[in-house]
Design a protein around this motif. Structure first.
Motif, PDB file in Angstrom:
ATOM      1  N   SER A  29     -22.430  39.197 -23.485  1.00  0.00           N
ATOM      2  CA  SER A  29     -22.838  39.430 -24.876  1.00  0.00           C
ATOM      3  C   SER A  29     -23.491  38.171 -25.447  1.00  0.00           C
ATOM      4  CB  SER A  29     -21.644  39.790 -25.759  1.00  0.00           C
ATOM      5  OG  SER A  29     -20.935  40.843 -25.209  1.00  0.00           O
ATOM      6  N   HIS A  87     -23.459  43.687 -31.433  1.00  0.00           N
ATOM      7  CA  HIS A  87     -22.202  43.911 -32.158  1.00  0.00           C
ATOM      8  C   HIS A  87     -21.086  43.619 -31.183  1.00  0.00           C
ATOM      9  CE1 HIS A  87     -24.415  45.548 -35.470  1.00  0.00           C
ATOM     10  NE2 HIS A  87     -25.040  46.358 -34.653  1.00  0.00           N
ATOM     11  N   ARG A  88     -20.423  42.483 -31.392  1.00  0.00           N
ATOM     12  CA  ARG A  88     -19.444  42.034 -30.390  1.00  0.00           C
ATOM     13  C   ARG A  88     -18.079  42.654 -30.640  1.00  0.00           C
ATOM     14  NH1 ARG A  88     -20.956  35.828 -29.947  1.00  0.00           N
ATOM     15  NH2 ARG A  88     -18.951  35.769 -28.946  1.00  0.00           N
ATOM     16  N   VAL A 145     -24.148  47.586 -28.837  1.00  0.00           N
ATOM     17  CA  VAL A 145     -22.715  47.617 -29.152  1.00  0.00           C
ATOM     18  C   VAL A 145     -21.923  47.280 -27.890  1.00  0.00           C
ATOM     19  CG1 VAL A 145     -20.780  49.069 -29.892  1.00  0.00           C
ATOM     20  CG2 VAL A 145     -23.012  49.321 -30.993  1.00  0.00           C
ATOM     21  N   ASP A 163     -15.182  40.754 -35.016  1.00  0.00           N
ATOM     22  CA  ASP A 163     -16.496  40.163 -35.237  1.00  0.00           C
ATOM     23  C   ASP A 163     -16.718  39.948 -36.740  1.00  0.00           C
ATOM     24  OD1 ASP A 163     -18.988  39.195 -34.776  1.00  0.00           O
ATOM     25  OD2 ASP A 163     -19.888  41.082 -34.127  1.00  0.00           O
ATOM     26  N   LYS A 192     -20.599  43.528 -40.740  1.00  0.00           N
ATOM     27  CA  LYS A 192     -21.319  43.532 -39.456  1.00  0.00           C
ATOM     28  C   LYS A 192     -20.702  44.565 -38.508  1.00  0.00           C
ATOM     29  CE  LYS A 192     -23.211  40.563 -35.878  1.00  0.00           C
ATOM     30  NZ  LYS A 192     -22.479  40.619 -34.626  1.00  0.00           N
ATOM     31  N   MET A 193     -19.375  44.640 -38.518  1.00  0.00           N
ATOM     32  CA  MET A 193     -18.727  45.606 -37.615  1.00  0.00           C
ATOM     33  C   MET A 193     -19.011  47.035 -38.066  1.00  0.00           C
ATOM     34  SD  MET A 193     -15.136  43.830 -36.608  1.00  0.00           S
ATOM     35  CE  MET A 193     -14.639  43.531 -38.287  1.00  0.00           C
ATOM     36  N   GLN A 211     -21.626  48.016 -39.528  1.00  0.00           N
ATOM     37  CA  GLN A 211     -22.999  48.295 -39.089  1.00  0.00           C
ATOM     38  C   GLN A 211     -22.997  48.675 -37.599  1.00  0.00           C
ATOM     39  OE1 GLN A 211     -25.835  48.527 -40.994  1.00  0.00           O
ATOM     40  NE2 GLN A 211     -26.584  49.396 -39.056  1.00  0.00           N
ATOM     41  N   GLY A 212     -22.160  47.974 -36.838  1.00  0.00           N
ATOM     42  CA  GLY A 212     -22.041  48.287 -35.405  1.00  0.00           C
ATOM     43  C   GLY A 212     -21.568  49.714 -35.187  1.00  0.00           C
ATOM     44  N   ASP A 245     -24.378  52.019 -35.997  1.00  0.00           N
ATOM     45  CA  ASP A 245     -25.348  52.063 -34.887  1.00  0.00           C
ATOM     46  C   ASP A 245     -24.804  52.928 -33.743  1.00  0.00           C
ATOM     47  OD1 ASP A 245     -26.858  50.404 -36.421  1.00  0.00           O
ATOM     48  OD2 ASP A 245     -26.766  48.656 -35.095  1.00  0.00           O
TER      49      ASP A 245
END
Ligand code: PMP
Ligand code: GLU
Length: 423
Positions: free
Chosen positions: A18, A29-30, A355, A378, A401-402, A404-405, A408
């Motif tokens: 990643s 997205h980690r 992802v 994350d 951010k997560m 959003q992951g 996605d």
């Protein structure tokens, strides 16, 4: 020439991959690697800075004052007697787990499926006989005492040492055991004289602070592994601790110290000095733990809600920072896109949606069950801790951010359905 065949551990391989993909400018997205988002508290960081001058080797078992402090800490928190003679300190829990596996000869190792990625390779490296104990979605991935009893009765050989690894709060599914459930498991362990490795590394991150230690229930044969990687946000510092039973056979104790002496010598001394400060029970420490729990509970519940809204199955986590997500409701759709197992699924998700998730098969589940582990780490941990006493909505801002992951991920699943409809 012949060398040992051993793959890089799935967790670490995914982290490196990643990070490498991110360097190519691709947003990732980690949600795969399980590293604490938090930092050790400032007073622990200062203790480490001040200890840079220390360069001596400590005894293999660890600094006596640290062993004593860890004993006092767990006695107070877990409510059972622990003395410093029962504590061994090492560079990471992983090494302690592997040395325990090494200390036993020709044992039977019972591992729940799923369980953390490294136990099975560690058992295999020692040539132990690995016996999986299945657990099921319907019963919250908990080991069923009757099934455990039947498994040991069926597979156990008389005279062989028996070991089981129980990890709770759990990696990969985030669920845990109540005291009553542990009591029922302990009856079975006692009946078959099984040594239990209780991997309680996430204990202090039980979201409601309600962890029960197996050592307080089955003290005669429980080896508790723990350390600073998770609750203290210090994975890369490498400090693990083992709490042995009060009447540990001298041979087992000597084997653990002997193995340590021939492999790592001692845990890094500045880290041990910093650990002395980390393991000091204080109002500040309780505040640090309570804030982490609140943040993890609020974010974990929101991520769970969002994932299940997409139609993916998951149980709401109770501790730590993982959940196991189950894509089986999408199995037909996935098969149409040539995705037949969890490794294909995670690979395509990383490539096509950015992802990162870890396949359930890394944890001993069947690849066609289409499960994956999601780590909800994350986010900016220190900033979230500052807001830990605010309303949920304030805490959730850190999860952007997560979320959003997950969005996605949802769009990727939608594209699968659209492709299907357009055929
Ligand atoms: N046990 C579990 C369940 C884990 O998730 C981890 C991950 N780090 C470890 C043990 C190893 O911890 P350490 O960093 O102390 O080696
Ligand atoms: N425990 C972490 C995980 O499961 C990673 C660290 C490790 O595997 O050593 O993702």
């Amino acid at each position: 020439m012949a060398f040992l065949t051993i793959a890089k551990s799935g967790t670490l391989a995914l982290n490196e991959r990643s990070k490498q993909l991110e360097t190519t400018g691709r947003p990732i997205h980690r949600l795969g690697f399980g590293e604490s988002p938090f930092l050790p508290p400032p007073y622990v960081q200062s203790a480490l800075q001040n200890a840079a001058i220390r360069k001596d080797y400590t005894p293999v078992a660890g600094l006596p004052e640290l062993r004593e402090r860890i004993a006092d800490f767990h006695q107070e928190i877990d409510g059972y007697p622990v003395s410093m003679e029962q504590v061994l300190v090492a560079p990471g829990t992983k090494l302690l787990l592997s040395n325990i596996m090494h200390a036993f000869q020709d044992a039977e190792v019972y591992l729940p499926a799923p369980s953390w990625v490294s136990y099975a390779p560690q058992a295999a490296m020692e040539g132990h006989r690995l016996i999986r104990v299945p657990t099921f979605w319907e019963t919250q991935w908990r080991v069923d005492p009757e099934l455990l009893d039947a498994t040991i009765t069926c597979h156990g050989r008389s005279g062989a040492d028996k070991l089981i690894v129980l990890n709770y709060p759990n990696n990969p599914h985030g669920l845990t055991y109540s005291r009553d459930e542990l009591l029922a498991l302990a009856d079975v362990l006692r009946k078959h004289e099984v040594w239990a490795i209780a991997d309680e590394i996430y204990a202090l991150l039980h979201h409601r602070g309600l962890h029960a230690s197996l050592a307080s229930i089955y003290p005669e044969r429980t080896l508790v592994t723990t350390g600073m990687s998770k609750w203290c946000g210090a994975g890369g510092w490498r400090l693990g601790a083992l709490l042995l039973p009060q009447d540990t056979p001298a041979d087992l104790y000597d084997a653990m110290v002997g193995l340590g002496s021939e492999t790592y010598s001692c845990a890094s001394v500045p880290i041990q000095v910093a650990a002395l400060s980390a393991y000091e029970l204080s109002a500040e420490l309780h505040d640090f733990l309570n804030r982490q729990r609140r943040v993890l509970a609020v974010i974990g519940h929101m991520i769970h809600a969002e994932v299940t809204r997409l139609g993916i199955r998951a149980h709401r986590p109770e501790g730590g920072f993982y959940m196991l997500i189950d894509f089986s409701p999408f199995s037909e759709l996935l098969a149409r896109r040539e995705i037949h197992g969890d490794a294909d699924l995670c690979e395509r998700l990383l490539e096509e949606a950015g992802v990162a998730l870890l396949p359930g098969s890394c944890f001993g589940l069947t690849a066609t069950d289409l499960t994956a582990r999601l780590a909800y780490v994350d986010f900016d941990g220190p900033a979230a801790l500052n807001d830990a006493k605010e309303d949920d909505a304030v805490i959730l801002r850190h999860a952007g951010k997560m979320l959003q992951g997950i969005a996605d991920l949802g769009q990727w699943l939608n594209r699968l359905s659209e492709d299907k409809d357009s055929r």
